[in-house]
Design a protein around this motif. Structure first.
Motif, PDB file in Angstrom:
ATOM      1  N   GLN A 152       0.807  -1.219   0.000  1.00 46.92           N
ATOM      2  CA  GLN A 152       0.000   0.000   0.000  1.00 46.92           C
ATOM      3  C   GLN A 152       0.844   1.275   0.000  1.00 46.92           C
ATOM      4  OE1 GLN A 152      -2.508  -0.772   3.515  1.00 46.92           O
ATOM      5  NE2 GLN A 152      -4.266  -0.687   2.118  1.00 46.92           N
ATOM      6  N   VAL A 153       1.795   1.339   0.920  1.00 46.37           N
ATOM      7  CA  VAL A 153       2.569   2.576   1.077  1.00 46.37           C
ATOM      8  C   VAL A 153       3.375   2.905  -0.178  1.00 46.37           C
ATOM      9  CG1 VAL A 153       4.438   3.679   2.374  1.00 46.37           C
ATOM     10  CG2 VAL A 153       2.561   2.545   3.589  1.00 46.37           C
ATOM     11  N   PRO A 154       4.126   1.947  -0.762  1.00 49.40           N
ATOM     12  CA  PRO A 154       4.836   2.288  -1.999  1.00 49.40           C
ATOM     13  C   PRO A 154       3.899   2.729  -3.123  1.00 49.40           C
ATOM     14  CG  PRO A 154       5.702   0.260  -1.068  1.00 49.40           C
ATOM     15  CD  PRO A 154       4.477   0.592  -0.286  1.00 49.40           C
ATOM     16  N   TYR A 155       2.759   2.041  -3.251  1.00 52.82           N
ATOM     17  CA  TYR A 155       1.804   2.402  -4.303  1.00 52.82           C
ATOM     18  C   TYR A 155       1.252   3.806  -4.087  1.00 52.82           C
ATOM     19  CZ  TYR A 155      -2.632   2.705  -6.790  1.00 52.82           C
ATOM     20  OH  TYR A 155      -3.684   3.142  -7.559  1.00 52.82           O
ATOM     21  N   LEU A 156       0.819   4.099  -2.863  1.00 51.82           N
ATOM     22  CA  LEU A 156       0.220   5.405  -2.595  1.00 51.82           C
ATOM     23  C   LEU A 156       1.258   6.524  -2.697  1.00 51.82           C
ATOM     24  CD1 LEU A 156      -2.210   4.431   0.285  1.00 51.82           C
ATOM     25  CD2 LEU A 156      -2.829   5.167  -2.028  1.00 51.82           C
ATOM     26  N   LYS A 157       2.481   6.284  -2.233  1.00 58.42           N
ATOM     27  CA  LYS A 157       3.543   7.291  -2.398  1.00 58.42           C
ATOM     28  C   LYS A 157       3.765   7.586  -3.875  1.00 58.42           C
ATOM     29  CE  LYS A 157       6.531   6.732   1.671  1.00 58.42           C
ATOM     30  NZ  LYS A 157       7.859   6.253   2.127  1.00 58.42           N
ATOM     31  N   THR A 158       3.822   6.528  -4.683  1.00 55.00           N
ATOM     32  CA  THR A 158       4.048   6.700  -6.117  1.00 55.00           C
ATOM     33  C   THR A 158       2.886   7.416  -6.770  1.00 55.00           C
ATOM     34  OG1 THR A 158       5.412   4.711  -6.228  1.00 55.00           O
ATOM     35  CG2 THR A 158       4.447   5.485  -8.294  1.00 55.00           C
ATOM     36  N   MET A 159       1.666   6.970  -6.491  1.00 53.50           N
ATOM     37  CA  MET A 159       0.482   7.515  -7.142  1.00 53.50           C
ATOM     38  C   MET A 159       0.244   8.975  -6.746  1.00 53.50           C
ATOM     39  SD  MET A 159      -1.866   6.432  -9.254  1.00 53.50           S
ATOM     40  CE  MET A 159      -2.622   7.827 -10.074  1.00 53.50           C
ATOM     41  N   GLY A 161       2.414  11.046  -5.403  1.00 54.70           N
ATOM     42  CA  GLY A 161       3.547  11.839  -5.872  1.00 54.70           C
ATOM     43  C   GLY A 161       3.462  12.139  -7.352  1.00 54.70           C
ATOM     44  N   PHE A 162       3.020  11.166  -8.133  1.00 55.29           N
ATOM     45  CA  PHE A 162       2.853  11.359  -9.568  1.00 55.29           C
ATOM     46  C   PHE A 162       1.886  12.500  -9.860  1.00 55.29           C
ATOM     47  CE2 PHE A 162       0.686  10.355 -13.595  1.00 55.29           C
ATOM     48  CZ  PHE A 162       1.774  10.216 -14.453  1.00 55.29           C
ATOM     49  N   LEU A 163       0.886  12.655  -8.998  1.00 60.31           N
ATOM     50  CA  LEU A 163      -0.108  13.716  -9.183  1.00 60.31           C
ATOM     51  C   LEU A 163       0.327  15.042  -8.560  1.00 60.31           C
ATOM     52  CD1 LEU A 163      -3.349  11.638  -8.486  1.00 60.31           C
ATOM     53  CD2 LEU A 163      -2.398  12.301 -10.706  1.00 60.31           C
ATOM     54  N   GLY A 164       1.508  15.048  -7.951  1.00 64.90           N
ATOM     55  CA  GLY A 164       2.036  16.293  -7.405  1.00 64.90           C
ATOM     56  C   GLY A 164       1.942  16.415  -5.896  1.00 64.90           C
ATOM     57  N   MET A 165       1.391  15.398  -5.246  1.00 60.60           N
ATOM     58  CA  MET A 165       1.222  15.448  -3.785  1.00 60.60           C
ATOM     59  C   MET A 165       2.389  14.712  -3.126  1.00 60.60           C
ATOM     60  SD  MET A 165      -2.939  15.008  -3.475  1.00 60.60           S
ATOM     61  CE  MET A 165      -3.167  13.880  -4.865  1.00 60.60           C
ATOM     62  N   GLN A 166       3.402  15.485  -2.791  1.00 60.59           N
ATOM     63  CA  GLN A 166       4.647  14.929  -2.247  1.00 60.59           C
ATOM     64  C   GLN A 166       4.698  14.933  -0.723  1.00 60.59           C
ATOM     65  OE1 GLN A 166       6.975  13.671  -4.213  1.00 60.59           O
ATOM     66  NE2 GLN A 166       6.379  14.429  -6.225  1.00 60.59           N
ATOM     67  N   ASP A 167       3.896  15.804  -0.096  1.00 57.97           N
ATOM     68  CA  ASP A 167       3.931  15.965   1.360  1.00 57.97           C
ATOM     69  C   ASP A 167       2.891  15.028   1.982  1.00 57.97           C
ATOM     70  OD1 ASP A 167       4.258  16.800   3.932  1.00 57.97           O
ATOM     71  OD2 ASP A 167       3.697  18.894   3.596  1.00 57.97           O
ATOM     72  N   VAL A 168       3.303  13.783   2.205  1.00 52.61           N
ATOM     73  CA  VAL A 168       2.374  12.734   2.636  1.00 52.61           C
ATOM     74  C   VAL A 168       2.850  12.128   3.957  1.00 52.61           C
ATOM     75  CG1 VAL A 168       1.232  10.575   2.005  1.00 52.61           C
ATOM     76  CG2 VAL A 168       1.885  12.201   0.211  1.00 52.61           C
ATOM     77  N   GLU A 169       1.939  12.076   4.926  1.00 53.93           N
ATOM     78  CA  GLU A 169       2.220  11.433   6.214  1.00 53.93           C
ATOM     79  C   GLU A 169       1.365  10.174   6.322  1.00 53.93           C
ATOM     80  OE1 GLU A 169       4.408  12.312   8.393  1.00 53.93           O
ATOM     81  OE2 GLU A 169       4.819  14.438   8.042  1.00 53.93           O
ATOM     82  N   PHE A 170       1.975   9.072   6.748  1.00 53.19           N
ATOM     83  CA  PHE A 170       1.259   7.823   6.944  1.00 53.19           C
ATOM     84  C   PHE A 170       1.092   7.564   8.442  1.00 53.19           C
ATOM     85  CE2 PHE A 170       3.021   7.472   2.717  1.00 53.19           C
ATOM     86  CZ  PHE A 170       1.988   6.889   1.995  1.00 53.19           C
ATOM     87  N   ILE A 171      -0.144   7.320   8.861  1.00 55.17           N
ATOM     88  CA  ILE A 171      -0.454   7.005  10.253  1.00 55.17           C
ATOM     89  C   ILE A 171      -0.993   5.585  10.287  1.00 55.17           C
ATOM     90  CG2 ILE A 171      -1.877   7.577  12.257  1.00 55.17           C
ATOM     91  CD1 ILE A 171      -1.283  10.271   9.737  1.00 55.17           C
ATOM     92  N   TYR A 172      -0.414   4.750  11.135  1.00 57.68           N
ATOM     93  CA  TYR A 172      -0.706   3.322  11.131  1.00 57.68           C
ATOM     94  C   TYR A 172      -1.480   2.889  12.382  1.00 57.68           C
ATOM     95  CZ  TYR A 172       3.185   3.139   7.755  1.00 57.68           C
ATOM     96  OH  TYR A 172       4.030   3.339   6.673  1.00 57.68           O
ATOM     97  N   ALA A 173      -2.500   2.069  12.162  1.00 56.13           N
ATOM     98  CA  ALA A 173      -3.127   1.295  13.240  1.00 56.13           C
ATOM     99  C   ALA A 173      -3.062  -0.155  12.778  1.00 56.13           C
ATOM    100  CB  ALA A 173      -4.563   1.732  13.476  1.00 56.13           C
ATOM    101  N   GLU A 174      -2.145  -0.914  13.372  1.00 59.44           N
ATOM    102  CA  GLU A 174      -1.900  -2.287  12.911  1.00 59.44           C
ATOM    103  C   GLU A 174      -2.156  -3.298  14.027  1.00 59.44           C
ATOM    104  OE1 GLU A 174       1.036  -2.394   9.311  1.00 59.44           O
ATOM    105  OE2 GLU A 174       2.176  -2.115  11.168  1.00 59.44           O
TER     106      GLU A 174
END
Length: 199
Positions: A152-159, A161-174
């Motif tokens: 998920q994280v690599p895909y969402l970072k890539t997707m 970022g491709f659209l211009g959204m580089q400032d992304v924070e991931f919050i996890y509940a695992e």
């Protein structure tokens, strides 16, 4: 400030990813009382998939589209306009079979449009949805963070970022399927992370 919250769970109630996304949005609203919050629940408002008819509509010049094609493109236009207007995005994302839900994939397919949210240049692709902060609330039954099983994280970072959204924070509940104590600990850790990110 405009906040756009996207709930990607297939559940309309009781989704752990929505609980986490709600906590992020609430914290943002508390920090910025004048902020406007807009919610799109992809379980309540499912977006159609990118199929042959949708592709046909998108690749037909606007003045040549049928009424049905115009209506189909307008559905994507509405999602794009929502994202363009937002300053902050909050995505509630559960893990389904090691990937993102199909609901989220349909949303991403809808907002990714050449010449509108990204473009190709002589130097490669350029994202056009810039200047936005993104918080991704990830809810998982097991423990996948920083492992090869986390697609998920690599895909969402890539997707994103491709659209211009580089400032992304991931919050996890695992570990949410690993007993009640694990659930409490997971949400406590996630809420502490949210508090640290959003003053």
């Amino acid at each position: 400030m405009k906040i756009l919250q996207i709930n990607a769970s297939a559940r309309t109630q009781g989704a752990n990813s929505t609980r986490l996304a709600d906590a992020i949005s609430a914290r943002l609203k508390a920090a910025h009382p004048q902020a406007q919050l807009e919610l799109r629940d992809l379980a309540r408002q499912p977006h159609p998939m990118l199929d042959q008819d949708a592709l046909g509509a998108l690749f037909t010049p606007a003045e040549q589209r049928s009424a049905e094609q115009t209506a189909r493109v307008a559905l994507d236009d509405a999602l794009i306009a929502q994202v363009q207007a937002a300053d902050v995005l909050v995505l509630g994302v559960p893990m389904y079979n090691f990937g993102v839900p199909v609901q989220l994939k349909c949303w991403l397919d809808a907002i990714a449009r050449a010449g509108v949210t990204f473009r190709y240049t002589e130097n490669g692709p350029q994202g056009l949805l810039t200047g936005k902060k993104v918080y991704v609330a990830l809810a998982r039954g097991g423990q996948y963070r920083d492992t090869p099983a986390d697609s998920q994280v690599p895909y969402l970072k890539t997707m994103l970022g491709f659209l211009g959204m580089q400032d992304v924070e991931f919050i996890y509940a695992e570990g949410l399927a690993m007993g009640a104590e694990g659930v409490e600990q997971a949400f406590a850790a996630a809420e502490a992370h949210i508090a640290a990110l959003i003053g």
